[in-house]
Scaffold this active site. Structure first.
Site, short mmCIF file in Angstrom:
data_model
loop_
_atom_site.label_atom_id
_atom_site.label_comp_id
_atom_site.label_asym_id
_atom_site.label_seq_id
_atom_site.Cartn_x
_atom_site.Cartn_y
_atom_site.Cartn_z
N LEU A 17 17.80 -11.65 -0.47
CA LEU A 17 18.57 -11.24 0.71
C LEU A 17 17.98 -11.84 1.98
O LEU A 17 18.70 -12.25 2.89
CB LEU A 17 18.60 -9.71 0.81
N ASP A 59 0.84 -10.39 3.82
CA ASP A 59 1.29 -9.07 3.38
C ASP A 59 1.96 -8.38 4.55
O ASP A 59 1.39 -8.29 5.65
CB ASP A 59 0.07 -8.26 2.90
N VAL A 60 3.14 -7.87 4.31
CA VAL A 60 3.93 -7.28 5.38
C VAL A 60 3.25 -6.04 5.99
O VAL A 60 3.50 -5.70 7.15
CB VAL A 60 5.35 -6.96 4.84
N CYS A 85 13.14 -7.62 5.38
CA CYS A 85 13.66 -7.63 4.01
C CYS A 85 12.55 -7.50 2.98
O CYS A 85 12.84 -7.29 1.79
CB CYS A 85 14.42 -8.93 3.73
N SER A 145 18.01 1.12 1.04
CA SER A 145 18.67 0.99 -0.26
C SER A 145 19.54 2.23 -0.43
O SER A 145 19.24 3.29 0.15
CB SER A 145 17.63 0.96 -1.38
N TYR A 158 10.12 4.70 -4.94
CA TYR A 158 11.03 3.74 -4.28
C TYR A 158 12.00 4.46 -3.35
O TYR A 158 12.17 4.07 -2.19
CB TYR A 158 11.79 2.96 -5.36
N LYS A 162 12.37 4.20 0.80
CA LYS A 162 13.61 3.72 1.44
C LYS A 162 14.25 4.81 2.31
O LYS A 162 14.85 4.51 3.34
CB LYS A 162 14.59 3.23 0.37
N PHE A 191 22.69 -5.95 -5.47
CA PHE A 191 22.85 -7.36 -5.09
C PHE A 191 22.12 -8.25 -6.09
O PHE A 191 21.01 -7.94 -6.52
CB PHE A 191 22.33 -7.60 -3.67
N THR A 193 19.91 -10.68 -7.00
CA THR A 193 18.74 -11.46 -6.55
C THR A 193 17.69 -11.43 -7.65
O THR A 193 17.91 -10.82 -8.71
CB THR A 193 18.12 -10.84 -5.28
#
Ligand SMILES: NC(=O)c1ccc[n+]([C@@H]2O[C@H](COP(=O)([O-])OP(=O)(O)OC[C@H]3O[C@@H](n4cnc5c(N)ncnc54)[C@H](O)[C@@H]3O)[C@@H](O)[C@H]2O)c1
Length: 266
Positions: A17, A59-60, A85, A145, A158, A162, A191, A193
């Site tokens: 994405l 690393d974000v 993203c 998400s 998860y 989110k 999606f 990916t």
């Protein structure tokens, strides 16, 4: 907000994405800094995107890594757009013999939630210093998400990461309104990916048949085009928007849940 002669930061812009979004932003006249964890993938992605794209590995959730990406953005011009993203899928039950550990839980929160917040806070500090052009100083788009609301058994880590990303949208939009910066959250359904690459065709079929319309997985360009609209539409602010073909994930029985759906209800 117009993108011509501006710079955008896309975390997780090396794949899926994020990569599609980076391509759209470039085609709309922005220069783009993409980030990702893997050096080789990131370099290849920046090369594929062509002139105007730069890659910064890291690393974000790491302050220094995001500051490095922001420094590269500053060299390219005026940072106005941030699209978060970067994220990891995770499905593991909390109970039973192969239960997730506390470390598993923390790792998901670290990337998906802390990583998003880290990016938003450091990038916003840079955007605040930019001169106001028309009505927006900048736009920040985060990615949650549909699992934020419809999380399946095994998605406690998860889904909560989110849900927190979705939950910070309004308070951040209210705070940053003072600086004419909008904050919008996009909550994708299914999606096609890399995230789904390992999911067997049979399981994909099961998931897709639950989508009312269109009964197919989304493609990354559809996500990107929606982000482009969010950036261009000045009235979109402080909201979490589902992009999911009206999919509402129902509870699945243990039988079905035990199918190899590692990223199945992402
Ligand atoms: N694909 C879907 O169906 C779907 C559905 C809902 C939500 N999402 C969310 O959308 C986002 C993008 O998903 P995608 O399908 O493009 O995934 P992807 O796996 O194709 O790409 C993920 C990107 O995030 C980067 N990344 C992962 N962990 C990182 C870290 N710690 N630091 C820096 N970069 C990191 C990777 O390098 C890669 O660039 C994720 O947050 C994901 O949770 C995806």
């Amino acid at each position: 907000m117009r993108l011509t002669d501006t710079v955008a930061l896309v975390t997780g812009g090396t794949a899926g994405l994020g990569l599609a979004t980076a391509r759209l932003l470039l085609n709309s006249g922005a220069k783009v800094v993409i980030t990702g964890r893997t050096e080789a993938t990131g370099k290849a992605a920046a090369e594929e995107l062509g002139p105007g794209a730069a890659f910064v590995a890291g690393d974000v959730a790491d302050e220094e890594d995001i500051e490095r990406a922001l420094n590269v953005a500053a060299e390219l011009g005026s940072l106005r757009t941030v699209v978060c993203c970067a994220g990891v899928p995770h499905t593991k039950r909390m109970s039973g013999s192969r239960a997730m550990s506390l470390a598993d839980f923390c790792a998901v929160i670290q990337t998906n939630l802390i990583g998003t917040f880290n990016t938003v806070r450091l990038a916003a500090a840079r955007i605040i210093d930019q001169p106001l052009v028309e009505e927006d100083r900048g736009v920040i788009v985060t990615t949650s998400s549909i699992a934020a609301w419809d999380g399946q058994s095994g998605q406690a880590a998860y889904a909560s990461s989110k849900a927190a990303v979705a939950g910070m949208t309004l308070p951040l939009a209210r705070e940053l309104a003072e600086y004419q910066i909008r904050v919008v959250n996009v909550a994708p359904g299914l999606f096609d990916t890399e995230l789904f690459a390992a999911v067997p065709e049979r399981v994909r079929h099961l998931l897709v048949e639950r989508i009312p319309h269109p009964p197919r997985m989304g493609v990354a360009d559809e996500f990107a085009s929606f982000v482009g609209h969010v950036i261009g539409n000045g009235m979109l602010n402080g909201e979490s928007i589902r992009l999911d073909g009206a999919l509402r994930m129902q509870h699945v029985t243990r039988d079905r849940a035990s199918a190899p759906t590692r990223q199945g209800s992402d």
